[in-house]
Write a protein that holds these residues in place. Structure first.
Motif, PDB file in Angstrom:
ATOM      1  N   VAL A 259      46.870  41.312  35.416  1.00 16.52           N
ATOM      2  CA  VAL A 259      45.424  41.097  35.472  1.00 16.52           C
ATOM      3  C   VAL A 259      44.742  42.292  34.804  1.00 16.52           C
ATOM      4  CG1 VAL A 259      43.450  40.602  36.960  1.00 16.52           C
ATOM      5  CG2 VAL A 259      45.744  39.945  37.695  1.00 16.52           C
TER       6      VAL A 259
ATOM      7  N   LEU B  42      46.786  32.898  33.940  1.00 11.38           N
ATOM      8  CA  LEU B  42      46.096  31.983  34.848  1.00 11.38           C
ATOM      9  C   LEU B  42      44.686  31.832  34.288  1.00 11.38           C
ATOM     10  CD1 LEU B  42      45.869  30.319  37.454  1.00 11.38           C
ATOM     11  CD2 LEU B  42      45.174  32.424  38.616  1.00 11.38           C
TER      12      LEU B  42
ATOM     13  N   GLY C 229      39.025  37.439  37.564  1.00  8.45           N
ATOM     14  CA  GLY C 229      40.456  37.224  37.778  1.00  8.45           C
ATOM     15  C   GLY C 229      40.971  37.979  38.986  1.00  8.45           C
ATOM     16  N   GLN C 230      40.531  39.223  39.156  1.00  9.13           N
ATOM     17  CA  GLN C 230      40.962  40.010  40.310  1.00  9.13           C
ATOM     18  C   GLN C 230      40.545  39.334  41.614  1.00  9.13           C
ATOM     19  OE1 GLN C 230      39.990  44.189  39.994  1.00  9.13           O
ATOM     20  NE2 GLN C 230      40.325  44.112  37.785  1.00  9.13           N
TER      21      GLN C 230
ATOM     22  N   TYR D 147      47.383  37.762  46.549  1.00  7.53           N
ATOM     23  CA  TYR D 147      47.997  38.842  45.763  1.00  7.53           C
ATOM     24  C   TYR D 147      47.159  40.105  45.925  1.00  7.53           C
ATOM     25  CZ  TYR D 147      50.996  35.369  43.618  1.00  7.53           C
ATOM     26  OH  TYR D 147      51.925  34.381  43.422  1.00  7.53           O
TER      27      TYR D 147
ATOM     28  N   LEU E 264      48.846  28.015  40.960  1.00  5.25           N
ATOM     29  CA  LEU E 264      49.645  29.063  41.599  1.00  5.25           C
ATOM     30  C   LEU E 264      50.646  28.479  42.586  1.00  5.25           C
ATOM     31  CD1 LEU E 264      47.095  31.949  42.107  1.00  5.25           C
ATOM     32  CD2 LEU E 264      48.961  31.781  40.458  1.00  5.25           C
TER      33      LEU E 264
ATOM     34  N   TRP F 278      42.889  36.323  42.200  1.00  3.36           N
ATOM     35  CA  TRP F 278      44.221  36.717  42.652  1.00  3.36           C
ATOM     36  C   TRP F 278      44.188  37.178  44.103  1.00  3.36           C
ATOM     37  CZ3 TRP F 278      48.442  35.242  40.362  1.00  3.36           C
ATOM     38  CH2 TRP F 278      48.408  34.941  39.011  1.00  3.36           C
ATOM     39  N   ARG F 279      43.175  37.940  44.475  1.00  4.57           N
ATOM     40  CA  ARG F 279      43.064  38.367  45.885  1.00  4.57           C
ATOM     41  C   ARG F 279      42.917  37.157  46.805  1.00  4.57           C
ATOM     42  NH1 ARG F 279      40.443  43.004  43.770  1.00  4.57           N
ATOM     43  NH2 ARG F 279      41.530  44.875  44.459  1.00  4.57           N
TER      44      ARG F 279
ATOM     45  N   ASP G 260      54.582  38.748  40.666  1.00  2.05           N
ATOM     46  CA  ASP G 260      53.602  39.753  40.270  1.00  2.05           C
ATOM     47  C   ASP G 260      52.738  39.171  39.159  1.00  2.05           C
ATOM     48  OD1 ASP G 260      54.679  40.496  37.595  1.00  2.05           O
ATOM     49  OD2 ASP G 260      56.301  41.406  38.721  1.00  2.05           O
ATOM     50  N   ALA G 261      51.489  39.594  39.161  1.00  2.00           N
ATOM     51  CA  ALA G 261      50.504  39.055  38.228  1.00  2.00           C
ATOM     52  C   ALA G 261      50.011  40.142  37.294  1.00  2.00           C
ATOM     53  CB  ALA G 261      49.332  38.455  39.003  1.00  2.00           C
TER      54      ALA G 261
END
Length: 142
Positions: free
Chosen positions: A111, A76, A118-119, A127, A92, A122-123, A108-109
């Motif tokens: 990272v 991503l 990125g974290q 995720y 996404l 995703w949150r 699932d990603a």
């Protein structure tokens, strides 16, 4: 007015642009970030590598890999100058729609631990890290 965002699968003609894009937009590199690796991905699963374009300019990517059992998200990446404009969310959403069509039940990603940007993204997309799992890897090639 901002041009409409278009999301589509990558084709063989897109691969050089994708690899160049990842050098500026993706955090870190992967052993498979080369022409041969991406060609194999697109040949094996032509709908896995999704591109986001605005005015025919590549502004984002995600790999939505499905192995028949699990749904995996990789790469991503959004142009740093165009972040926080909904591009990542649109990618996404397209990946998740693909997974649902294929019968997937959970994404699932991958990272990097050091990739705080990125974290956060995703949150924000819903995720969460699974604290009880630690990924184990072994390179299969030099």
């Amino acid at each position: 007015m901002t041009a409409e965002l278009r999301i589509r699968p990558a084709g063989p003609a897109d691969l050089d642009a994708v690899l160049a894009f990842w050098k500026t937009a993706a955090e870190g590199t992967s052993i498979s970030d080369d022409r041969d690796g991406v060609e194999r991905l697109v040949a094996r699963d032509p709908e896995a590598l999704l591109l986001a374009e605005r005015d025919r300019v590549l502004v984002g990517t995600v790999i939505a890999g499905f192995d028949g059992w699990r749904c995996h998200l990789y790469r991503l990446a959004v142009d740093p100058e165009r972040r926080r404009q909904g591009i990542g969310s649109a990618l996404l959403a397209a990946a998740e729609e693909r997974f649902v069509r294929l019968g997937g039940r959970r994404g699932d990603a991958m990272v990097l631990v050091r990739n705080e940007t990125g974290q956060h993204a995703w949150r924000a997309a819903g995720y969460q890290p699974e604290e009880h799992w630690r990924r184990w890897v072994k390179p299969l090639a030099d």
